[in-house]
Write a protein that holds these residues in place. Structure first.
Motif, short mmCIF file in Angstrom:
data_model
loop_
_atom_site.label_atom_id
_atom_site.label_comp_id
_atom_site.label_asym_id
_atom_site.label_seq_id
_atom_site.Cartn_x
_atom_site.Cartn_y
_atom_site.Cartn_z
N ASN A 155 -12.87 9.93 40.27
CA ASN A 155 -12.92 11.69 40.24
C ASN A 155 -14.27 11.66 39.12
OD1 ASN A 155 -10.80 12.66 40.94
ND2 ASN A 155 -9.76 12.72 39.35
N LEU A 156 -14.45 10.67 38.27
CA LEU A 156 -15.46 9.98 37.79
C LEU A 156 -16.69 10.31 38.88
CD1 LEU A 156 -14.31 7.79 34.45
CD2 LEU A 156 -14.91 10.84 34.03
N GLU A 157 -16.76 9.46 39.64
CA GLU A 157 -18.27 9.22 40.50
C GLU A 157 -18.37 10.57 41.10
OE1 GLU A 157 -21.62 7.75 42.76
OE2 GLU A 157 -20.18 6.10 41.10
N ILE A 158 -18.16 11.21 40.55
CA ILE A 158 -17.84 12.68 41.64
C ILE A 158 -18.47 13.85 40.34
CG2 ILE A 158 -16.94 15.00 42.49
CD1 ILE A 158 -15.10 13.38 43.90
N LEU A 159 -17.88 13.68 38.93
CA LEU A 159 -18.51 14.63 37.83
C LEU A 159 -19.79 14.19 37.63
CD1 LEU A 159 -15.13 14.35 35.77
CD2 LEU A 159 -16.30 16.51 36.70
N ARG A 160 -20.61 13.08 38.29
CA ARG A 160 -21.29 12.50 38.00
C ARG A 160 -22.97 12.94 38.43
NH1 ARG A 160 -19.13 7.01 37.71
NH2 ARG A 160 -18.07 6.15 36.04
N ALA A 161 -22.08 12.85 40.13
CA ALA A 161 -23.04 13.94 40.60
C ALA A 161 -22.95 15.82 40.11
CB ALA A 161 -22.29 14.16 41.92
N PHE A 162 -21.97 15.54 39.89
CA PHE A 162 -22.19 17.51 39.50
C PHE A 162 -22.24 17.59 37.76
CE2 PHE A 162 -20.11 17.90 42.92
CZ PHE A 162 -19.76 19.66 42.90
N TYR A 163 -23.41 16.62 36.82
CA TYR A 163 -23.27 16.20 35.46
C TYR A 163 -24.48 17.67 35.32
CZ TYR A 163 -24.87 13.99 31.31
OH TYR A 163 -24.87 14.06 29.96
N PRO A 164 -25.52 17.81 36.08
CA PRO A 164 -26.64 18.66 35.78
C PRO A 164 -25.73 20.27 35.40
CG PRO A 164 -27.65 17.37 37.00
CD PRO A 164 -25.86 17.12 37.82
N LEU A 165 -24.41 20.39 36.00
CA LEU A 165 -24.12 22.07 35.77
C LEU A 165 -23.11 22.23 35.04
CD1 LEU A 165 -23.76 22.48 40.38
CD2 LEU A 165 -25.24 23.59 38.20
N LEU A 166 -22.29 20.69 34.54
CA LEU A 166 -21.42 20.43 33.27
C LEU A 166 -22.00 21.56 32.33
CD1 LEU A 166 -20.07 17.10 33.46
CD2 LEU A 166 -19.59 18.83 34.97
N THR A 167 -21.01 21.41 31.40
CA THR A 167 -21.20 22.70 29.97
C THR A 167 -21.92 21.95 29.28
OG1 THR A 167 -19.48 22.79 29.58
CG2 THR A 167 -19.84 24.43 30.82
N GLN A 168 -22.29 21.91 28.07
CA GLN A 168 -22.58 20.75 27.15
C GLN A 168 -21.00 20.48 26.48
OE1 GLN A 168 -25.49 19.50 26.17
NE2 GLN A 168 -26.66 21.10 27.70
N GLU A 169 -20.23 21.36 26.29
CA GLU A 169 -19.39 20.55 26.01
C GLU A 169 -18.76 19.78 26.73
OE1 GLU A 169 -14.46 21.92 25.02
OE2 GLU A 169 -15.83 23.60 24.99
N ALA A 170 -18.82 19.99 27.95
CA ALA A 170 -17.58 19.10 29.39
C ALA A 170 -18.53 17.84 29.58
CB ALA A 170 -18.40 19.84 30.50
N ARG A 171 -20.19 17.39 28.80
CA ARG A 171 -20.65 16.46 29.26
C ARG A 171 -20.61 15.20 27.61
NH1 ARG A 171 -27.05 18.29 30.25
NH2 ARG A 171 -26.62 19.34 32.47
N ALA A 172 -20.53 16.89 26.80
CA ALA A 172 -19.84 15.42 25.60
C ALA A 172 -18.75 14.64 25.21
CB ALA A 172 -19.75 15.96 24.11
N THR A 173 -17.40 15.61 26.13
CA THR A 173 -16.65 15.20 26.03
C THR A 173 -15.96 14.33 27.64
OG1 THR A 173 -14.96 17.26 26.11
CG2 THR A 173 -14.01 15.65 27.54
N LEU A 174 -16.83 13.89 28.17
CA LEU A 174 -17.42 12.66 29.39
C LEU A 174 -18.00 12.06 28.89
CD1 LEU A 174 -16.38 12.32 32.75
CD2 LEU A 174 -18.80 13.30 32.75
N GLU A 175 -18.36 11.90 27.99
CA GLU A 175 -19.43 10.67 27.93
C GLU A 175 -18.49 9.90 27.10
OE1 GLU A 175 -23.35 11.99 26.07
OE2 GLU A 175 -23.64 13.46 27.95
N HIS A 176 -18.05 10.44 26.24
CA HIS A 176 -17.34 10.19 25.33
C HIS A 176 -15.77 9.32 26.07
CE1 HIS A 176 -18.11 11.28 21.19
NE2 HIS A 176 -18.16 12.36 21.93
N PHE A 177 -15.09 10.16 27.26
CA PHE A 177 -14.29 9.20 27.65
C PHE A 177 -15.06 8.71 28.90
CE2 PHE A 177 -11.92 9.84 31.55
CZ PHE A 177 -10.60 9.44 31.95
N GLU A 178 -15.80 8.40 29.47
CA GLU A 178 -16.78 7.53 29.77
C GLU A 178 -16.54 6.04 29.65
OE1 GLU A 178 -18.54 7.61 33.89
OE2 GLU A 178 -19.64 9.32 32.96
N ALA A 179 -17.45 5.87 27.19
CA ALA A 179 -17.57 4.99 26.81
C ALA A 179 -16.08 4.07 26.42
CB ALA A 179 -18.23 5.94 25.46
#
Length: 346
Positions: A284-308
């Motif tokens: 799932n994260l591999e797909i989300l990385r491909a969509f990174y330009p389209l993620l909301t700012q909140e989703a980007r922050a959530t994703l960064e904390h989750f991956e870290a």
């Protein structure tokens, strides 16, 4: 026009990205009106994947025929069924007349790939898209309820409707309901849990455009989970209906069950702690990385904390998961999530 421009922008952003390689609960639906109440009736493409489904297929097809919302077309992708599935589909094509049912040959690469291939077919065009299993029975107002909800959304905003299900045994006798979820749909939830089965889902054209941009070589764990992930990540709206919209048949041929019994839930927990959950998140994260330009700012922050959090030691891991705000829908499921986080199995 706005929808077309939004979709064009989405495709351009994803193309550039890949070169380098809203939410709500539906507990109080508005009073339903007939399908002809709107000046412009919305049309629905029902997407069904079949594989040796002759045992229960007629009951599902008949439930389509009873829908109070009549403006639909059925598209079927069959993965080389060896039983009488194709004969039954041919029969209903003749019964319903031309233009109501279309059948394609599936890719024979599993149910998720089959659904994605059907969604990507250029012949399939509508305002809304409903996913269907081959062995359920829809309630007569299923499409009407879901279309009424999504019709209130701006066309350019990705939107997804899903619901609870009534469980039945192989003979169709009710045996209970899928778990009732009370927490709001969100990206924080979608990262660690699929909210509802694809058999309950309706998406709009904007959500379809998002799914169409999933890279061809992606590993899709489950198309319903992926739809929930991408719609919430890209600022769309997900509506969860606490009322059931179909009978979800439980039998030996189910690929994915309802996760309602203690035995089913124990099996899911075991999968989580065995490392399968890690593999699913990797995909799932591999797909989300491909969509990174389209993620909301909140989703980007959530994703960064989750991956870290997935890469750190015990204390750092728990801190990052806490900052990500991830949660599951029930108390028991959240306990299993905490255990998995402690053991580094997320």
């Amino acid at each position: 026009m706005g929808n077309l421009l939004a979709n064009k922008s989405l495709k351009i952003q994803l193309t550039e990205k890949n070169k380098g390689r809203g939410v709500g609960l539906v507990s109080d639906l508005p009073e339903l009106q007939g399908a002809g109440a709107d000046e412009e009736r919305a049309d629905v493409a029902i997407l069904m994947c079949t594989y040796n489904g002759s045992s229960f297929l007629r009951e599902q097809l008949d439930s389509f025929g009873r829908q109070s919302y009549r403006d639909w077309t059925l598209y079927v992708s069959d993965d080389s069924s060896a039983d009488s599935t194709r004969d039954i589909l041919d029969e209903y094509q003749r019964r319903w007349g031309s233009g109501k049912l279309f059948v394609f040959d599936g890719p024979c690469q599993g149910f998720a790939k089959n659904f994605m291939s059907l969604l990507k077919r250029p012949e399939v065009q509508a305002r809304y898209y409903a996913f269907s299993d081959q062995d359920d029975v829809w309630f007569d107002d299923k499409l009407e309820r879901s279309v009424v909800r999504l019709a209130s959304m701006p066309e350019q905003k990705p939107a997804l409707y899903c619901s609870r299900t009534r469980l039945t045994d192989a003979e169709g006798s009710p045996i209970g309901f899928s778990p009732l979820f009370a927490r709001p749909p969100s990206f924080q939830n979608a990262l660690v849990q699929s909210l509802a089965g694809a058999n309950t889902m309706l998406i709009n054209q904007a959500a379809r455009e998002v799914l169409l941009s999933v890279p061809e070589d992606s590993t899709v764990v489950a198309h319903d989970w992926l739809a929930y992930l991408l719609v919430t990540a890209c600022g769309g709206c997900t509506f969860y209906d606490s009322g059931a919209t179909l009978d979800y048949r439980q039998h030996g041929g189910n690929i994915i069950g309802a996760n309602a019994s203690y035995k089913d839930r124990l099996f899911r927990v075991r999968n989580m702690l065995s490392g399968r959950f890690v593999e699913w998140n990797d995909a799932n994260l591999e797909i989300l990385r491909a969509f990174y330009p389209l993620l909301t700012q909140e989703a980007r922050a959530t994703l960064e904390h989750f991956e870290a959090g997935r890469t750190l030691g015990f204390k750092g891991r728990l801190c990052e998961f806490y900052r990500a705000g991830i949660y599951r829908q029930t108390h028991a499921a959240n306990i299993s999530l905490i255990v998995a986080a402690c053991l580094g199995k997320i």
